[in-house]
Motif scaffolding. Sequence first.
Motif, PDB file in Angstrom:
ATOM      1  N   LEU A  61       0.853  -1.192   0.000  1.00  0.00           N
ATOM      2  CA  LEU A  61       0.000   0.000   0.000  1.00  0.00           C
ATOM      3  C   LEU A  61       0.883   1.234   0.000  1.00  0.00           C
ATOM      4  N   GLN A  62       0.524   2.226  -0.831  1.00  0.00           N
ATOM      5  CA  GLN A  62       1.297   3.466  -0.863  1.00  0.00           C
ATOM      6  C   GLN A  62       0.364   4.643  -1.093  1.00  0.00           C
ATOM      7  N   SER A  63       0.488   5.654  -0.245  1.00  0.00           N
ATOM      8  CA  SER A  63      -0.244   6.899  -0.465  1.00  0.00           C
ATOM      9  C   SER A  63       0.766   8.020  -0.602  1.00  0.00           C
ATOM     10  N   SER A  64       0.438   9.002  -1.421  1.00  0.00           N
ATOM     11  CA  SER A  64       1.327  10.146  -1.614  1.00  0.00           C
ATOM     12  C   SER A  64       0.495  11.374  -1.934  1.00  0.00           C
ATOM     13  N   GLY A  65       1.058  12.526  -1.699  1.00  0.00           N
ATOM     14  CA  GLY A  65       0.400  13.779  -2.052  1.00  0.00           C
ATOM     15  C   GLY A  65      -0.937  13.993  -1.374  1.00  0.00           C
ATOM     16  N   GLY A  66      -1.151  13.368  -0.236  1.00  0.00           N
ATOM     17  CA  GLY A  66      -2.418  13.522   0.477  1.00  0.00           C
ATOM     18  C   GLY A  66      -3.475  12.506   0.107  1.00  0.00           C
ATOM     19  N   GLY A  67      -3.144  11.546  -0.734  1.00  0.00           N
ATOM     20  CA  GLY A  67      -4.094  10.492  -1.093  1.00  0.00           C
ATOM     21  C   GLY A  67      -4.429   9.631   0.119  1.00  0.00           C
ATOM     22  N   ALA A  68      -5.625   9.073   0.159  1.00  0.00           N
ATOM     23  CA  ALA A  68      -6.094   8.299   1.311  1.00  0.00           C
ATOM     24  C   ALA A  68      -6.309   6.837   0.937  1.00  0.00           C
ATOM     25  N   ILE A  69      -5.883   5.937   1.833  1.00  0.00           N
ATOM     26  CA  ILE A  69      -6.212   4.516   1.744  1.00  0.00           C
ATOM     27  C   ILE A  69      -6.904   4.171   3.056  1.00  0.00           C
ATOM     28  N   LEU A  70      -8.191   3.866   2.960  1.00  0.00           N
ATOM     29  CA  LEU A  70      -9.005   3.590   4.142  1.00  0.00           C
ATOM     30  C   LEU A  70      -9.327   2.102   4.196  1.00  0.00           C
ATOM     31  N   SER A  71      -9.171   1.505   5.367  1.00  0.00           N
ATOM     32  CA  SER A  71      -9.387   0.073   5.539  1.00  0.00           C
ATOM     33  C   SER A  71     -10.550  -0.174   6.485  1.00  0.00           C
ATOM     34  N   PHE A  72     -11.364  -1.186   6.156  1.00  0.00           N
ATOM     35  CA  PHE A  72     -12.416  -1.623   7.063  1.00  0.00           C
ATOM     36  C   PHE A  72     -11.872  -2.588   8.110  1.00  0.00           C
ATOM     37  N   GLY A  73     -10.551  -2.842   8.107  1.00  0.00           N
ATOM     38  CA  GLY A  73      -9.908  -3.644   9.137  1.00  0.00           C
ATOM     39  C   GLY A  73      -9.935  -5.139   8.898  1.00  0.00           C
ATOM     40  N   ASN A  74     -10.453  -5.574   7.755  1.00  0.00           N
ATOM     41  CA  ASN A  74     -10.541  -7.007   7.488  1.00  0.00           C
ATOM     42  C   ASN A  74      -9.690  -7.426   6.288  1.00  0.00           C
ATOM     43  N   ASN A  75      -8.598  -6.691   6.053  1.00  0.00           N
ATOM     44  CA  ASN A  75      -7.721  -6.957   4.918  1.00  0.00           C
ATOM     45  C   ASN A  75      -6.482  -7.715   5.364  1.00  0.00           C
ATOM     46  N   ASN A  81       7.556  -7.340  -0.978  1.00  0.00           N
ATOM     47  CA  ASN A  81       9.016  -7.438  -0.986  1.00  0.00           C
ATOM     48  C   ASN A  81       9.729  -6.285  -0.285  1.00  0.00           C
ATOM     49  N   LEU A  82       9.394  -5.037  -0.606  1.00  0.00           N
ATOM     50  CA  LEU A  82      10.087  -3.895  -0.020  1.00  0.00           C
ATOM     51  C   LEU A  82       9.377  -3.368   1.218  1.00  0.00           C
ATOM     52  N   ALA A  83       8.059  -3.237   1.137  1.00  0.00           N
ATOM     53  CA  ALA A  83       7.279  -2.702   2.255  1.00  0.00           C
ATOM     54  C   ALA A  83       5.829  -3.114   2.093  1.00  0.00           C
ATOM     55  N   ASP A  84       5.191  -3.460   3.206  1.00  0.00           N
ATOM     56  CA  ASP A  84       3.761  -3.748   3.157  1.00  0.00           C
ATOM     57  C   ASP A  84       2.963  -2.461   3.024  1.00  0.00           C
ATOM     58  N   GLY A  85       3.398  -1.403   3.695  1.00  0.00           N
ATOM     59  CA  GLY A  85       2.637  -0.161   3.728  1.00  0.00           C
ATOM     60  C   GLY A  85       1.471  -0.303   4.683  1.00  0.00           C
ATOM     61  N   ALA A  86       0.765   0.772   4.898  1.00  0.00           N
ATOM     62  CA  ALA A  86      -0.349   0.770   5.836  1.00  0.00           C
ATOM     63  C   ALA A  86      -1.437   1.714   5.342  1.00  0.00           C
ATOM     64  N   PRO A  87      -2.675   1.443   5.689  1.00  0.00           N
ATOM     65  CA  PRO A  87      -3.736   2.385   5.333  1.00  0.00           C
ATOM     66  C   PRO A  87      -3.519   3.701   6.071  1.00  0.00           C
ATOM     67  N   THR A  88      -4.019   4.766   5.513  1.00  0.00           N
ATOM     68  CA  THR A  88      -3.908   6.066   6.179  1.00  0.00           C
ATOM     69  C   THR A  88      -4.891   6.173   7.328  1.00  0.00           C
ATOM     70  N   SER A  89      -5.984   5.406   7.295  1.00  0.00           N
ATOM     71  CA  SER A  89      -6.925   5.351   8.413  1.00  0.00           C
ATOM     72  C   SER A  89      -7.800   4.118   8.293  1.00  0.00           C
ATOM     73  N   THR A  90      -8.512   3.830   9.391  1.00  0.00           N
ATOM     74  CA  THR A  90      -9.401   2.669   9.460  1.00  0.00           C
ATOM     75  C   THR A  90     -10.824   3.140   9.654  1.00  0.00           C
ATOM     76  N   ILE A  91     -11.756   2.477   8.977  1.00  0.00           N
ATOM     77  CA  ILE A  91     -13.170   2.765   9.085  1.00  0.00           C
ATOM     78  C   ILE A  91     -13.814   1.649   9.908  1.00  0.00           C
ATOM     79  N   SER A  92     -14.585   2.001  10.909  1.00  0.00           N
ATOM     80  CA  SER A  92     -15.277   0.998  11.709  1.00  0.00           C
ATOM     81  C   SER A  92     -16.457   0.453  10.933  1.00  0.00           C
TER      82      SER A  92
END
Length: 94
Positions: A61-75, A81-92
């Motif tokens: 996962l990669q975000s840049s320039g203010g882009g958002a990656i939101l996860s419902f927590g079930n991923n 290989n280089l990095a897993d990355g992380a969501p920018t926030s989680t949605i309940s």
Amino acid sequence: RDSTASGNVVHGFSVTGGTRPAFLVIEGGMVVGNTTGVLSSAANGSVRLSNTTVSRNATGLQSSGGGAILSFGNNRVSGNNLADGAPTSTISPM
């Protein structure tokens, strides 16, 4: 829903916001074997992930320039290989 992005030289799934918002929902997806699995770039870009596997990419996962990656927590994001990355926030979930 239930889509696969695999073997792409650049991004599996990508969203770039511009003057108008860009919005992508990935439900039940498989993102495997890409350079970047999921990319969200620019402030108006948003990706929502639910029940999605992101693995064996160079970067998960990669975000840049203010882009958002939101996860419902079930991923599942691991084994990239280089990095897993992380969501920018989680949605309940409701």
